[in-house]
Enzyme design. Structure first.
Site, PDB file in Angstrom:
ATOM      1  N   ARG A 232       0.321   3.488  -2.212  1.00  0.00           N
ATOM      2  CA  ARG A 232      -0.596   3.760  -3.400  1.00  0.00           C
ATOM      3  C   ARG A 232      -1.565   4.782  -2.961  1.00  0.00           C
ATOM      4  O   ARG A 232      -2.249   4.727  -2.035  1.00  0.00           O
ATOM      5  CB  ARG A 232      -1.372   2.427  -3.234  1.00  0.00           C
ATOM      6  CG  ARG A 232      -2.185   2.089  -4.268  1.00  0.00           C
ATOM      7  CD  ARG A 232      -3.112   1.001  -4.311  1.00  0.00           C
ATOM      8  NE  ARG A 232      -4.107   1.233  -3.296  1.00  0.00           N
ATOM      9  CZ  ARG A 232      -5.007   0.400  -2.554  1.00  0.00           C
ATOM     10  NH1 ARG A 232      -4.549  -0.882  -2.796  1.00  0.00           N
ATOM     11  NH2 ARG A 232      -5.929   0.769  -1.773  1.00  0.00           N
ATOM     12  N   HIS A 236      -7.192   0.484  -5.200  1.00  0.00           N
ATOM     13  CA  HIS A 236      -6.586  -0.454  -5.817  1.00  0.00           C
ATOM     14  C   HIS A 236      -6.843  -0.646  -6.956  1.00  0.00           C
ATOM     15  O   HIS A 236      -5.874  -0.548  -8.123  1.00  0.00           O
ATOM     16  CB  HIS A 236      -6.806  -1.765  -5.121  1.00  0.00           C
ATOM     17  CG  HIS A 236      -6.474  -3.111  -5.696  1.00  0.00           C
ATOM     18  ND1 HIS A 236      -5.008  -3.450  -6.048  1.00  0.00           N
ATOM     19  CD2 HIS A 236      -7.254  -4.050  -6.510  1.00  0.00           C
ATOM     20  CE1 HIS A 236      -5.158  -4.599  -6.785  1.00  0.00           C
ATOM     21  NE2 HIS A 236      -6.556  -4.891  -7.139  1.00  0.00           N
ATOM     22  N   TYR A 245     -10.467   0.667   4.286  1.00  0.00           N
ATOM     23  CA  TYR A 245      -9.509   0.074   4.929  1.00  0.00           C
ATOM     24  C   TYR A 245      -8.259   0.916   5.073  1.00  0.00           C
ATOM     25  O   TYR A 245      -7.430   0.535   6.019  1.00  0.00           O
ATOM     26  CB  TYR A 245      -8.956  -1.395   4.513  1.00  0.00           C
ATOM     27  CG  TYR A 245      -8.776  -1.312   2.981  1.00  0.00           C
ATOM     28  CD1 TYR A 245      -7.394  -0.839   2.559  1.00  0.00           C
ATOM     29  CD2 TYR A 245      -9.886  -1.428   1.876  1.00  0.00           C
ATOM     30  CE1 TYR A 245      -7.070  -0.758   1.247  1.00  0.00           C
ATOM     31  CE2 TYR A 245      -9.582  -1.454   0.642  1.00  0.00           C
ATOM     32  CZ  TYR A 245      -8.239  -0.995   0.161  1.00  0.00           C
ATOM     33  OH  TYR A 245      -7.873  -1.116  -1.113  1.00  0.00           O
TER      34      TYR A 245
END
Ligand SMILES: Cc1ncc(C[n+]2csc(CCOP(=O)(O)OP(=O)(O)O)c2C)c(N)n1
Ligand SMILES: Cc1ncc(C[n+]2csc(CCOP(=O)(O)OP(=O)(O)O)c2C)c(N)n1
Ligand SMILES: [Mg+2]
Ligand SMILES: [Mg+2]
Lengths: 334, 321, 334, 321
Positions: A232, A236, A245
């Site tokens: 990714r 998100h 993170y």
């Protein structure tokens, strides 16, 4: 092994580049507050485009999770139109009109997988030769629905392809906290059908895997689970801050293997792509997008649209609610 | 309100080392809304657990943790996804004490954001009080203020029975207010008079209380005395407080975000009728969402009862001679 | 490999014979209308007894589905007492008092599996060296709970043993309609821990598998999935008519491999068992049973027992309901 | 009643070859209660499917089958296990039409036995109307007679929207009565006057109607005229019929098997109050289970409202001057 032809690969790159620039446009609109929260596609283009290029839009069904729509150009521009309506929060965004064999986004993770099994069973019962391709994420694979669907699909032997886009993250949760299984493909052992793992940054490899699975499905040999590994590259969603993170070095490494760049370089090397073509494709993609967005924003909405399409007919109470709603808004029914 | 929640979690975890926080993205990310921010860093990965995306096993493993004598505090990322865990919540969590005759203490807390107004995708805004309110053995609370968010959460965690704490999405950042320092407990099952008044009472919970208070303030300028009763607890229901308010005012409006038919508001109306029928001067009026699923962004403002609709209902019950 | 000693095998046979004759007694009571619907144990004795003999009742937990209780004698006679209360419909049947590390029956299939994972995690957090053994059926393996629990257990690496009693049937549904997986043990691939298949009619083999899994769990190496293959020799429950769907020849073949007979023959051959011993064990089993049943039937029940143990404290409404209930029954609180 | 259900299934499957029956043990075994007896033999394994034990995928695949243009009729072996499928039933089935703006017709039927009185194990007897009654987009019916069991099931199967048909376990063999031959459809959403009367109306559904009728007959001997209104549909709710009955009688009892707080009975009371407040001569009285989970065998007779409790409630509302 049925690697795509060069012509097919070129078609894929068009779709991938289109998805990439349209995604950028959409992100900007979100930042301007003109569309709602959305999940960027960056990094997933090769896997999605490669997969759907192995399908026949007239027969095969595509069931997205929520990252896929911009890469479904092969299924027609209506998909984009509806996706933009969806993004502005218009109810018509959920309506992908017949005969489009595409479902709207699914927000409730993994619930689309049992749908895929039922749909595939329905196709076979109706002697429809279509195959169902259903997308889901690495994170979604932890829901009971994934296993129940896989298991039932195995028993039924229906023509469905479970395509896991393993983008290494489920929001902030990395795959090693999602499962201890060797791979997501390995989970197919629980269902009794093949599980294969492909490089999801390689559109051709995904095409190939889906093509093989589709042949298998059409031959009546049942489902396949495909895991496409990728990364990714974005957040998100627009509400997420991945810098909290995602290890920057991992992201850097992934960016060096950007799936759009990879195919572009290959086709450039083959003399099938160049800067001019690229610019043209991007420009057209944005034109189409802007045009679609304008139409979406102009889409009418009746004052009592909220009460439509809940049931085929209003209940007694809904009829009264409709009256009240129209009285409150001073509007007329639509 | 978010700070109050975070503060309660920090304080409780420090107080009781049996507490384990678990859920999707609660550890390394501190929760998608940062409600669990800092817990992972402070209490470590043994006590703050990022789970796979499986609401069923979040709820189900909480049952097991409680059996082992621990105190799980689980997050369901959005209440609408509690449906994925309903077989555990309704079928197991709510019945653990009953089916084992108290061999095991179900000291289990769930936290879940819910409610509309922030243009979330499907199922993120759904109100499930109608589903959760008919599950004996389960407690359900829904704070409307920052102080209550802290006090009810702390009380929920310490309660020997399972509690679902419904946190208003719109309130996370939209509701601010004084929060008592240190230990602050709000007893479960006790309603609160959010605004005094005696012409009519609006009974509400969660973010609807905020709106009802604004209506009360607004109508006060017209000389109307609108009491607001903040239920705070769906279960246990403060039947006595409902009775008192209905008796004192004689006119009652009940407001909630869920669809009208079958919503928990019906229970509140039934309670009013059972407890205070002879005091009623007008039919009880419900304000609610419409009888459709929670709709998409462009429609949600009309779906959720707003100040105007609540005010109109208040006027309607007051018009009755 | 830690095959049980002869002495251990003898202990197992005592428990198996006990379960068999007590089950017969219970069946008869059901036919007399003295207890409710129940699921007979016949055919499952070796797998259950073999498994729990590998456990330490002072430390290890047993979580049954619903067929197991009569074979849990190793955990003490209290289990039988409570099971009989359960069968007569007395609420105390769900209360297995501390420090018994046994849970009551689970009716909602597979829901016990997530409990096992949480319990095992709780034990490790509390530095308790206990291991959790959880039973479930072949049919129950199709529930999302099984997969969600297995997957989470794999990630956590907790000391839990998932023991699937594959008795070939889920009511009328044969295993090939339950899953297309090669075996139930094979499903462990989805979780990333070992899955092993053993002959569930061989108490020693099951003992061995559980013993190995237990060592693994205690060493901190995580869960194991064990599939014990056996055959349901009786009806699904007292409400079921298996002659509608069980092929008689399959049942006959299975009866020839009756697990109780098998171990008995082995021990007879070793001179460790004979008719006299058998008669004695059976007689004692029935004495204990009859005694327990009598006590169960004599167990008092207060008029408002229904309202007890729902919450630690009555709500306002429950308090009123209690008053009304006591008024209706003319009884006093208990 | 079981025969009526079986007959309806046979007739509908013969009439419409898009119908597919699926569920646990529905094919080779004909259902654990024989409701689907003979379908497998008659219509074959393509149209009568024994599923794995996964309520979630039963409901979820029904969504997919409907998308393909088929008409799934799914059995949930016992309603309590619908919790395992709640994310599909509440989150997907009920919203398929809404979220796709009628691109897909959710012509889906669920059948599930429920209710107490036959000493089943945990969760087999649970009443979930409180949960299902607040899910717009979903219809829920609960026949009380054999004729309605046939007519509502046939109507449910033909209805373009998803319908959950709740079948009373106690009624399978315990309720007998005339069943019209051939095509027999009972419109969804229409209540039925099971007993005429004008002193008081007992509003009920499913097996409670049977009990209410017995109470009506019994009290008739004392000269009391007790109307019984059989809702038949939980959703859509026949608001007009409730209003009429309440207005005509002025005194209302609502009875149901579920726990009191949050049960669907609260909705019925709220509807009575909204529609017929000025006709009410006494507070509406609810009869229901207690606020605990459905209990074990030795306790269930006291849990379920019986004739005595219903009769006592009737007397109570009649006593009010
Ligand atoms: C049933 C359910 N639980 C939780 C969520 C909240 N949620 C939204 S996206 C997401 C992560 C999904 O991860 P993955 O399936 O890997 O897809 P990705 O976003 O990585 O493409 C979560 C937990 C949800 N939408 N549905
Ligand atoms: C969640 C749930 N669904 C359905 C049932 C109904 N039911 C009871 S036992 C059973 C079959 C269970 O089969 P299996 O797990 O193989 O256990 P076995 O009875 O063979 O020991 C079914 C479907 C149930 N109790 N719980
Ligand atoms: Mg992912
Ligand atoms: Mg079995």
């Amino acid at each position: 092994m049925t690697r795509p032809t060069d012509e097919q690969r070129r078609g894929m790159l068009v779709d991938m580049v289109t998805a990439r620039v349209q995604a950028q446009r959409l992100w900007n609109l979100q930042r301007q507050g003109r569309v709602g929260t959305l999940a960027p596609i960056d990094g997933h283009e090769a896997a999605i485009v490669g997969a759907v290029h192995a399908l026949d839009p007239d027969h095969d069904w595509v069931i997205p999770q929520y990252r896929e729509p911009l890469a479904l150009r092969r299924y027609g521009t209506e998909v984009l139109d509806r996706f933009l309506l969806y993004n502005i929060g218009h109810p018509a965004g959920g309506h992908l009109p017949a005969p489009l064999r595409v479902l709207p986004n699914q927000i409730s993770l993994a619930t689309q997988l049992p749908h895929a099994v039922g749909l595939a069973k329905g196709l076979t019962l109706q002697h429809d030769s279509g195959v169902v391709l259903v997308f889901f994420g690495d994170g979604s694979s932890s829901e009971g629905d994934f296993y129940e669907a896989g298991n039932f699909a195995g028993v039924l032997g229906v023509p469905v392809i479970f395509l896991c886009l393993n983008n290494q993250w489920a929001i902030s949760t990395p795959t090693h906290l999602q499962t201890a299984a060797e791979s997501f493909a390995a989970k197919a052992a629980a269902f009794g059908f093949p599980g294969v793992r492909v490089d999801g940054n390689d559109a051709g490899a995904v095409y190939d895997a889906v093509d093989t699975a589709r042949d298998r499905a059409r031959a009546g040999s049942g489902p396949t689970l495909i895991e496409a590994t990728l990364y990714r590259l974005g957040a998100h969603t627009t509400a997420d801050d991945p810098t909290r993170y995602v290890p920057p070095e991992d992201l850097e490494a992934a960016r060096r293997d950007d799936p759009v760049d990879r195919l572009r370089e290959e086709l450039v090397a083959l003399g099938l792509w160049d800067d001019a073509v690229n610019a043209e494709v991007e420009a057209e993609a944005l034109d189409i997008f802007d045009d679609a967005f304008e139409r979406a924003c102009a889409m009418p909405l009746s004052d009592d649209a909220m009460l439509d399409h809940c049931l085929a007919e209003d209940t007694q109470r809904m009829a009264r609610q409709r009256e009240r709603l129209l009285a409150d808004t001073g509007g007329a029914g639509g | 309100m978010l700070d109050a929640i975070n503060e309660a979690l920090h304080a409780e975890m420090a107080r009781d080392d049996r507490i384990v926080v678990l859920g999707e993205d609660v550890a390394r990310n501190g929760g998608v809304f940062r409600a669990t921010e800092g817990l992972f860093e402070k209490f470590g990965e043994e006590r703050v657990i990022d789970t796979p995306i499986s609401e069923g096993v979040i709820a189900g493993s909480a049952v097991g943790l409680a059996m082992a004598g621990l105190v799980p505090v689980a997050e369901i990322q959005f209440l609408g996804f509690a449906y994925q865990a309903m077989h555990q919540i309704a079928g197991q969590v709510a019945r653990l004490r009953y089916r084992t005759r108290s061999r095991f203490e179900p000291q289990i807390t769930f936290r879940a954001p819910f409610g509309g107004g922030v243009r979330t995708p499907e199922l993120h805004s759904d109100s499930l009080e109608g589903q959760l309110g008919n599950l004996p053995g389960l407690k359900v609370v829904a704070p409307a203020t920052a102080a209550d968010a802290k006090g009810l959460l702390a009380a929920a965690i310490r309660d020997p029975d399972p509690v679902v704490v419904l946190e208003p999405l719109r309130g996370y950042r939209g509701i601010r207010g004084e929060v008592p320092d240190g230990d602050h407990l709000v007893p479960l099952g006790s309603a609160r008079t959010a605004r005094p008044g005696d012409d009519v009472v609006v009974i509400a919970w969660s973010y609807q209380v905020e709106l009802a208070c604004r209506v009360s303030d607004r109508l006060a300028e017209e000389g109307l005395s609108v009491r607001v009763l903040d239920l705070r607890s769906i279960a246990p229901l403060d039947v006595a407080a409902i009775a008192d308010a209905a008796e004192a005012c004689g006119r009652v409006v009940v407001t909630e975000e869920a669809a009208q038919t079958g919503g928990f508001g019906g229970e509140v109306v039934a309670t009013v009728v059972e407890e205070a029928f002879w005091s009623l001067e007008a039919p009880v009026v419900r304000v609610s969402g419409y009888d459709v699923p929670y709709p998409v962004g462009m429609l949600e403002e009309r779906y959720i009862p707003d100040e105007d609709r609540i005010a109109a209902a208040v006027r309607r019950v007051l018009e009755v001679a």
